[in-house]
Design a protein around this motif. Structure first.
Motif, PDB file in Angstrom:
ATOM      1  N   LEU A 164      53.208  27.234  50.316  1.00 45.20           N
ATOM      2  CA  LEU A 164      52.379  28.408  50.041  1.00 45.20           C
ATOM      3  C   LEU A 164      52.616  29.015  48.669  1.00 45.20           C
ATOM      4  O   LEU A 164      51.993  30.018  48.322  1.00 45.20           O
ATOM      5  N   GLY A 165      53.556  28.475  47.913  1.00 51.18           N
ATOM      6  CA  GLY A 165      53.714  28.889  46.525  1.00 51.18           C
ATOM      7  C   GLY A 165      54.601  30.076  46.277  1.00 51.18           C
ATOM      8  O   GLY A 165      54.767  30.490  45.127  1.00 51.18           O
ATOM      9  N   GLY A 166      55.184  30.667  47.313  1.00 53.33           N
ATOM     10  CA  GLY A 166      56.083  31.795  47.122  1.00 53.33           C
ATOM     11  C   GLY A 166      55.379  32.997  46.537  1.00 53.33           C
ATOM     12  O   GLY A 166      54.206  33.260  46.819  1.00 53.33           O
ATOM     13  N   SER A 167      56.093  33.737  45.707  1.00 54.60           N
ATOM     14  CA  SER A 167      55.519  34.955  45.117  1.00 54.60           C
ATOM     15  C   SER A 167      54.378  34.655  44.155  1.00 54.60           C
ATOM     16  O   SER A 167      53.474  35.483  43.962  1.00 54.60           O
ATOM     17  N   ASN A 168      54.412  33.470  43.527  1.00 53.45           N
ATOM     18  CA  ASN A 168      53.359  33.120  42.573  1.00 53.45           C
ATOM     19  C   ASN A 168      52.061  32.710  43.254  1.00 53.45           C
ATOM     20  O   ASN A 168      51.011  32.684  42.605  1.00 53.45           O
ATOM     21  N   GLY A 169      52.138  32.373  44.529  1.00 52.69           N
ATOM     22  CA  GLY A 169      50.933  32.011  45.263  1.00 52.69           C
ATOM     23  C   GLY A 169      50.399  30.651  44.869  1.00 52.69           C
ATOM     24  O   GLY A 169      51.120  29.782  44.358  1.00 52.69           O
ATOM     25  N   LEU A 170      49.119  30.466  45.097  1.00 52.92           N
ATOM     26  CA  LEU A 170      48.437  29.203  44.823  1.00 52.92           C
ATOM     27  C   LEU A 170      47.268  29.452  43.892  1.00 52.92           C
ATOM     28  O   LEU A 170      46.560  30.459  44.006  1.00 52.92           O
ATOM     29  N   ASN A 171      47.060  28.528  42.966  1.00 51.47           N
ATOM     30  CA  ASN A 171      45.925  28.583  42.058  1.00 51.47           C
ATOM     31  C   ASN A 171      44.989  27.418  42.367  1.00 51.47           C
ATOM     32  O   ASN A 171      45.435  26.279  42.530  1.00 51.47           O
ATOM     33  N   ILE A 172      43.712  27.700  42.454  1.00 50.50           N
ATOM     34  CA  ILE A 172      42.730  26.660  42.769  1.00 50.50           C
ATOM     35  C   ILE A 172      41.611  26.710  41.737  1.00 50.50           C
ATOM     36  O   ILE A 172      41.421  27.709  41.038  1.00 50.50           O
ATOM     37  N   ARG A 173      40.898  25.627  41.685  1.00 51.90           N
ATOM     38  CA  ARG A 173      39.721  25.534  40.802  1.00 51.90           C
ATOM     39  C   ARG A 173      38.537  25.104  41.662  1.00 51.90           C
ATOM     40  O   ARG A 173      38.380  23.921  41.952  1.00 51.90           O
ATOM     41  N   ALA A 174      37.769  26.060  42.072  1.00 50.70           N
ATOM     42  CA  ALA A 174      36.618  25.764  42.921  1.00 50.70           C
ATOM     43  C   ALA A 174      35.444  25.291  42.073  1.00 50.70           C
ATOM     44  O   ALA A 174      35.362  25.555  40.867  1.00 50.70           O
ATOM     45  N   ALA A 175      34.546  24.567  42.713  1.00 52.95           N
ATOM     46  CA  ALA A 175      33.380  24.034  42.009  1.00 52.95           C
ATOM     47  C   ALA A 175      32.463  25.169  41.567  1.00 52.95           C
ATOM     48  O   ALA A 175      32.311  26.185  42.256  1.00 52.95           O
ATOM     49  N   GLY A 176      31.844  24.958  40.403  1.00 54.25           N
ATOM     50  CA  GLY A 176      30.916  25.951  39.886  1.00 54.25           C
ATOM     51  C   GLY A 176      29.488  25.657  40.287  1.00 54.25           C
ATOM     52  O   GLY A 176      29.220  25.063  41.345  1.00 54.25           O
ATOM     53  N   ALA A 177      28.556  26.055  39.448  1.00 51.05           N
ATOM     54  CA  ALA A 177      27.141  25.852  39.742  1.00 51.05           C
ATOM     55  C   ALA A 177      26.804  24.365  39.721  1.00 51.05           C
ATOM     56  O   ALA A 177      27.419  23.578  38.991  1.00 51.05           O
TER      57      ALA A 177
END
Length: 363
Positions: A164-177
Motif C-alpha cells: 500500500l506504499g506506507g505514508s507516501n501512498g501509491l501513484n498511478i497514471r490513469a488513461a486520458g482522453a
C-alpha cells in the motif's frame, strides 16, 4: 337474483381516468426512474458546457465536486434515510481509492469501467461486513463502532507498506482522453466528464432507491424501529441494505478520486475526512439529495476561497492550512443558528414563500 349492492355498483358510472393536462402533471406522471434519468441527462449537458468553456483547474474542481457529491449522497441515504449515524464513511472512500490504485498498477490492461465495477463490488462486500456487524447497534454505540473503522483503517497502509506504499501512498497514471478526442478536450476535461457521467448515473440509482419501496422502509426504520417491525418491515436487513448502498457510493467516490488525482495516500482518509463529510451534510441539509449538492460545493470551494484569501492577505502556511476549517465552522454555526434544516431548508422555505405569494389573489 342480484343483491341491491350489486345493482347499485352496476348502475354507478365507471370512473373516468384523469389525463395529465399541464406539463407539471405530465412530468409527475412519468415513472420515477425515467424522471431521474432525464434530470441526470440534463445535468450532464450543463456540466459538459461548463467543462468545455473553462480551464483545466476549473475542470478538476468540477470533478472534485462530483465525487464528493457521490460520497455525500451515499452518506445522506444512510443518515437521513435510515437514521444510522456513521463516523467512518471516509474509510469506504479509502477502500475504493486504494482498490482503484491497485487495479491500475497490477492490471493496467483493464478498462476504466471494469475497474470501477470491481471497486463497487469490493465496497459492497465491505459494506455487508460492517453493516452486518453493526446492525444491532444504535446511537453512540453505532457511531463509536464506525469511528474505530475510520481511525484504524488508514493504519493498514503503514502496516502493509510493501503493498500500500506506507505514508507516501501509491501513484498511478490513469488513461486520458481517447485518441479521437485529442485536441478537442484536455485530460482534465475528460476526467471531469467521466466523473460526472458516473456520478449522475449513480445518483439516478440512489434517487430511485430513495423514492421506492426500500427507501420507504428505510424512513420507517428511521422514524421508529419498533413500529416498523410491527408493520412487517425487516429492520435488520433494511439497515444492512442502507449500509451497503452507502459504502458502495463511498467506495465508488474514492475510486473516482484516485482516477482524477492520480495519487492515494492514507493521510487523505483520516478521521477528519469522515467528520467533515458529516458536518458538510448537516450544513447542506440531511433531507435529500439537494442537500448533498450544497455540501459538496461547500467542501470544495470553501477550501479554494480560503486559500485565495490567505494568498491575498499574505498569510503564513499554517494559517492557510487551518483557515478553511475556521471558515467552514463559522458558516456551519451561522447556518444552523438561523436555518436549522441547512441550506436546502432555506431554499425550500424561499420557494414556498414564492409559491404562496404567486398563488395569493390580487386585490
Amino acid at each position: 337474483m342480484t343483491s341491491p349492492t350489486r345493482e347499485r355498483a352496476e348502475r354507478a358510472p365507471a370512473p373516468v381516468p384523469t389525463t395529465p393536462t399541464t406539463p407539471a402533471d405530465r412530468w409527475r406522471a412519468l415513472p420515477s426512474p425515467l424522471r431521474h434519468l432525464l434530470l441526470a441527462v440534463l445535468a450532464l449537458t450543463g456540466v459538459c458546457g461548463l467543462v468545455l468553456v473553462t480551464g483545466d483547474l476549473a475542470a478538476l474542481r468540477f470533478a472534485a465536486v462530483g465525487y464528493t457529491l457521490l460520497a455525500l449522497a451515499g452518506l445522506q441515504l444512510l443518515v437521513g434515510g435510515s437514521g444510522q449515524i456513521s463516523l467512518g464513511h471516509g474509510a469506504f472512500l479509502m477502500i475504493g481509492a486504494y482498490g482503484m490504485a491497485l487495479l491500475v498498477l497490477h492490471q493496467p490492461m483493464l478498462p476504466l469501467a471494469a475497474n470501477l465495477a470491481i471497486v463497487v463490488a469490493v465496497s459492497a462486500v465491505a459494506g455487508v461486513a460492517v453493516g452486518t456487524a453493526t446492525a444491532r447497534l444504535h446511537g453512540p454505540y453505532l457511531a463509536g463502532a464506525t469511528l474505530i473503522l475510520a481511525v484504524g483503517l488508514p493504519g493498514l497502509a503503514h502496516r502493509y507498506h510493501e503493498v500500500l506504499g506506507g505514508s507516501n501512498g501509491l501513484n498511478i497514471r490513469a488513461a486520458g482522453a481517447p485518441p479521437f478526442l485529442e485536441g478537442i478536450v484536455s485530460t482534465s476535461d475528460w476526467r471531469a466528464l467521466v466523473v460526472w457521467t458516473t456520478v449522475l448515473l449513480a445518483l439516478t440509482v440512489l434517487a430511485t432507491i430513495s423514492s421506492g419501496r426500500l427507501g420507504r422502509r428505510m424512513r420507517a426504520v428511521r422514524d421508529d424501529e419498533t413500529a416498523a417491525a410491527m408493520a412487517g418491515v425487516p429492520v435488520g436487513s433494511t439497515k444492512v441494505a442502507a449500509f451497503v448502498i452507502a459504502s458502495t457510493a463511498g467506495g465508488l467516490a474514492g475510486g473516482l478520486q484516485a482516477y482524477v488525482l492520480g495519487t492515494v495516500t492514507p493521510g487523505s482518509f483520516t478521521l477528519a475526512l469522515s467528520l467533515s463529510l458529516l458536518a458538510a451534510l448537516v450544513l447542506g441539509g440531511i433531507g435529500g439529495m439537494w442537500g448533498a449538492l450544497w455540501a459538496a460545493l461547500a467542501l470544495v470551494y470553501f477550501e479554494v476561497w480560503a486559500a485565495d484569501l490567505a494568498g491575498a492577505l499574505d498569510l503564513g502556511r499554517d494559517v492557510e492550512n487551518n483557515l478553511p476549517v475556521v471558515f467552514f465552522g463559522v458558516v456551519l454555526i451561522l447556518v444552523l443558528r438561523f436555518w436549522p434544516l441547512g441550506i436546502q431548508g432555506l431554499v425550500q422555505r424561499l420557494l414556498e414563500r414564492r409559491g404562496s405569494s404567486a398563488s395569493a389573489p390580487t386585490p
